[in-house]
Design an enzyme around this catalytic site. Sequence first.
Site, PDB file in Angstrom:
ATOM      1  CE  LYS A 153      -0.237 -15.363   1.844  1.00  0.00           C
ATOM      2  NZ  LYS A 153       1.066 -15.143   2.009  1.00  0.00           N
ATOM      3  CG  ASP A 194       1.980  -9.662   1.039  1.00  0.00           C
ATOM      4  OD1 ASP A 194       1.789  -8.636   1.545  1.00  0.00           O
ATOM      5  OD2 ASP A 194       2.188  -9.683  -0.141  1.00  0.00           O
TER       6      ASP A 194
END
Length: 211
Positions: free
Chosen positions: A121, A139
Amino acid sequence: MTKEEQALEIVERLKKEYPDADCTLDYDQAWKLLVSVRLAAQCTDARVNIVVQDLYEKYPDIDALAEAEEEEIEKIVKPCGLGKSKARDISACMKMLRDKYEGKVPDDFDALLKLPGVGRKSANLIMGDVFGKPAIVTDTHCIRLVNRMGLVKDTKDPKKVEMALWKIIPPMEGSSFCHRLVFHGRDICTARTKPRCSQCCLQDLCEKNGV
């Protein structure tokens, strides 16, 4: 409508709804985004943006932060939670940037993954926001919304969601698309209350409308 057609229509509608959506972490240098995204784990971006002001006032560059004692970093970042592990990762990351990359954040995805505290991420966020390269930032908002919409099927694993989205989201749209999902997830398709489906620009495209 195919999955690809659905995805493209969702991308276009979110563009119109949130034309100025951007990263909600404040930064003016790549290394600062690395620090902030590590602090943002299990913490709000708003709190991170406040905490880093004190951190950068005391340690204004990579060298200063690399030289700082972990305990001193922890004292400052403690309000973000998980202070000890975050301070350890930030310290180690800054040392690696200083010693291996001449104080520069690498623009290679695999190299970013080797930095302490950096996962997929974070690496995608850096690739998209700092270097303008194709990126998918999975996310919590992204994962929740693409499952609700039906772009992915009952998949909460961040890497699996990322891989599924790579197949249907145009590469150069990925980073902005994920930022727009954050805004949409906060404003309309919320996690803690019932989604505001009647106000949603994607209502007719969403597989789990109202669920």
